[in-house]
Design a protein around this motif. Structure first.
Motif, PDB file in Angstrom:
ATOM      1  N   SER A 170      -8.315 -33.402 -15.763  1.00  0.00           N
ATOM      2  CA  SER A 170      -8.284 -34.853 -15.826  1.00  0.00           C
ATOM      3  C   SER A 170      -7.067 -35.379 -15.087  1.00  0.00           C
ATOM      4  O   SER A 170      -6.669 -34.815 -14.075  1.00  0.00           O
TER       5      SER A 170
ATOM      6  N   VAL B 261      -7.697 -42.805  -6.716  1.00  0.00           N
ATOM      7  CA  VAL B 261      -7.081 -41.714  -5.953  1.00  0.00           C
ATOM      8  C   VAL B 261      -7.707 -41.620  -4.561  1.00  0.00           C
ATOM      9  O   VAL B 261      -6.999 -41.478  -3.553  1.00  0.00           O
TER      10      VAL B 261
ATOM     11  N   TRP C  29      -7.132 -38.235 -13.647  1.00  0.00           N
ATOM     12  CA  TRP C  29      -7.836 -38.785 -12.495  1.00  0.00           C
ATOM     13  C   TRP C  29      -8.228 -37.705 -11.486  1.00  0.00           C
ATOM     14  O   TRP C  29      -8.250 -37.923 -10.275  1.00  0.00           O
TER      15      TRP C  29
ATOM     16  N   ASP D 174      -4.304 -44.298 -19.115  1.00  0.00           N
ATOM     17  CA  ASP D 174      -5.692 -43.846 -19.285  1.00  0.00           C
ATOM     18  C   ASP D 174      -5.746 -42.636 -20.211  1.00  0.00           C
ATOM     19  O   ASP D 174      -6.576 -42.568 -21.138  1.00  0.00           O
TER      20      ASP D 174
ATOM     21  N   SER E  33     -12.503 -42.614 -16.348  1.00  0.00           N
ATOM     22  CA  SER E  33     -11.739 -41.820 -15.411  1.00  0.00           C
ATOM     23  C   SER E  33     -12.397 -41.814 -14.038  1.00  0.00           C
ATOM     24  O   SER E  33     -11.778 -41.448 -13.052  1.00  0.00           O
ATOM     25  N   LYS E  34     -13.666 -42.225 -13.964  1.00  0.00           N
ATOM     26  CA  LYS E  34     -14.325 -42.325 -12.664  1.00  0.00           C
ATOM     27  C   LYS E  34     -13.643 -43.366 -11.789  1.00  0.00           C
ATOM     28  O   LYS E  34     -13.430 -43.136 -10.593  1.00  0.00           O
ATOM     29  N   CYS E  35     -13.290 -44.499 -12.374  1.00  0.00           N
ATOM     30  CA  CYS E  35     -12.599 -45.505 -11.579  1.00  0.00           C
ATOM     31  C   CYS E  35     -11.203 -45.016 -11.207  1.00  0.00           C
ATOM     32  O   CYS E  35     -10.672 -45.383 -10.159  1.00  0.00           O
ATOM     33  N   GLY E  36     -10.615 -44.147 -12.041  1.00  0.00           N
ATOM     34  CA  GLY E  36      -9.337 -43.554 -11.690  1.00  0.00           C
ATOM     35  C   GLY E  36      -9.456 -42.624 -10.500  1.00  0.00           C
ATOM     36  O   GLY E  36      -8.608 -42.633  -9.593  1.00  0.00           O
ATOM     37  N   ARG E  37     -10.515 -41.816 -10.492  1.00  0.00           N
ATOM     38  CA  ARG E  37     -10.724 -40.932  -9.337  1.00  0.00           C
ATOM     39  C   ARG E  37     -11.028 -41.737  -8.072  1.00  0.00           C
ATOM     40  O   ARG E  37     -10.669 -41.325  -6.969  1.00  0.00           O
TER      41      ARG E  37
ATOM     42  N   SER F 232     -15.590 -39.446 -20.185  1.00  0.00           N
ATOM     43  CA  SER F 232     -14.654 -39.729 -19.096  1.00  0.00           C
ATOM     44  C   SER F 232     -15.190 -40.802 -18.159  1.00  0.00           C
ATOM     45  O   SER F 232     -14.905 -40.804 -16.986  1.00  0.00           O
TER      46      SER F 232
ATOM     47  N   ALA G  49      -4.758 -48.243 -19.211  1.00  0.00           N
ATOM     48  CA  ALA G  49      -4.510 -47.990 -17.789  1.00  0.00           C
ATOM     49  C   ALA G  49      -3.990 -49.246 -17.100  1.00  0.00           C
ATOM     50  O   ALA G  49      -3.022 -49.192 -16.329  1.00  0.00           O
TER      51      ALA G  49
ATOM     52  N   VAL H  44      -2.275 -43.877 -14.805  1.00  0.00           N
ATOM     53  CA  VAL H  44      -2.862 -42.568 -15.110  1.00  0.00           C
ATOM     54  C   VAL H  44      -2.540 -42.144 -16.542  1.00  0.00           C
ATOM     55  O   VAL H  44      -3.424 -41.749 -17.311  1.00  0.00           O
TER      56      VAL H  44
END
Length: 381
Positions: free
Chosen positions: A330, A81, A332, A20, A74-78, A71, A291, A17
């Motif tokens: 942000s 999650v 994530w 990123d 950050s979609k792959c980060g969400r 971002s 990341a 996180v």
């Protein structure tokens, strides 16, 4: 153990996180985009060469050249999650629940975006980030790790799932080795390639990483060499040559962040700060590279290896962005590094067999019901 397993769970997710976030901040500095508030200090400064390069013309957020600063990654980060939450909710990988989770995510994050021509697919590096919780949860057994990653990635739309799954397995296996205190930086690439049991663009790039590490190549040399190698592989595929045992339709250049993440981590395995900073300075897909580097190093060094000031600066940046733009926070989508740590704690608790992980690891009662897998499970009403 040098680091507790809980510390490694926390370090992996938090490292990814914050990596990123740092990658995005550095890209903004590189593009000449000012910080939202003057009291925020940058985590790392631009080099003199980079400052001179930017002195002629500054980029703006709305320019075509600044699309990398959105971002997107950050979609792959969400999704990571959401994946962790599914594992916690179902006490493991439930194929139906994960499929529903992906469907909801895809409709909200991908198919409803302005540009729907490309974004129905995630590239291998993005999926590697999204699958981090799955790799963490099934780290004990390498056969089960492979099986569960195959199942978890099977719901994702992609033209070549074999190559996508290879990318996820490479990151997942390295993390699993770190969790079990069996990762030797000197042999990590060799063992990872042996586990993949294939020969494709990613394994070619990983072999190049091994050569670069053995020669002691600097960051600029490594990044340049890997880019040239990926270009050569793409041209070879385009010409129809059969040097690879498996035909690939994945652009090898999309795999460079994974190769760079391995290089940055294995070059300075004991120093998470330096590994992530060097990943940012390479200037290639900064968010996703940082990341992945943060995840690999966090799994190896635990949460203690993450600088405290990074968490403070990232949290301040999130708050300033939320106040200035009124957008979703942000980190994530969690808006707080404490939420990320809590997510890691609950994932670890479910893995350990805790009866009700939602009570939190810091519960005053500390009343736990822990058992071997498939012996005690929450009662279904």
């Amino acid at each position: 153990m040098r680091h507790s397993l809980l510390s490694k769970f926390q370090g992996t997710i938090l490292g990814a996180v914050l990596g990123d976030s740092i990658g995005l901040q550095y890209q903004r500095e590189l593009a000449g985009i000012p910080r939202r508030t003057e009291d925020l200090q940058p985590i790392l400064q631009l080099t003199k060469h980079q400052q001179l390069t930017l002195s002629g013309a500054k980029l703006v957020l709305n320019s075509a050249s600044s699309k990398i600063l959105t971002s997107k990654h950050s979609k792959c980060g969400r999704l990571a999650v959401a994946s962790a939450q599914s594992l916690i909710r179902c006490n493991g990988l439930d194929f139906k629940d994960w499929g529903d989770t992906w469907e909801v995510f895809a409709k909200s994050e991908i198919y409803h975006s302005q540009n729907t021509e490309f974004q129905s697919l995630l590239n291998p590096c993005e999926v590697a980030v999204a699958a981090l919780p799955c790799a963490m949860f099934f780290h004990e057994n390498k056969a089960k790790l492979r099986e569960k990653i195959m199942l978890a990635t099977d719901v994702l739309p992609n033209e070549n799932k074999a190559e996508l799954q290879t990318a996820v397995l490479a990151i997942g296996y390295a993390i699993a080795r770190s969790f079990k205190q069996r990762l030797d930086p000197a042999t990590a690439i060799e063992q990872t390639i042996a586990y993949l049991k294939t020969d494709n663009a990613l394994t070619e790039l990983l072999l190049q990483v091994q050569i670069l590490l053995e020669k002691g190549a600097d960051l600029e040399t490594a990044a340049t060499h890997l880019c040239k190698s990926a270009t050569a592989l793409r041209e070879r595929q385009g010409e129809g040559e059969k040097k690879l045992q498996t035909e690939s339709i994945v652009n090898p250049e999309n795999l460079i962040p994974i190769a760079l993440a391995f290089y940055c981590f294995l070059n300075t395995p004991e120093d998470l700060r330096l590994s992530v900073v060097r990943a940012a300075r390479c200037g290639i897909t900064g968010q996703i590279t940082c990341a992945l580097t943060g995840a690999l190093s966090g799994a190896y060094n635990g949460v203690a290896g993450i600088p405290v000031e990074w968490r403070q600066v990232s949290l301040a940046e999130v708050k300033s962005q939320q106040l200035a733009e009124g957008r979703e926070p942000s980190l994530w989508g969690t808006g707080s590094d404490a939420k990320i740590v809590e997510l890691a704690n609950n994932l670890f608790a479910v893995w350990a067999g805790v009866y009700k992980p939602d009570t939190g690891l810091d519960s005053a009662a500390l009343a736990r019901s822990v058992a071997a897998p498939y012996v005690i499970r929450p009662r279904k009403i």
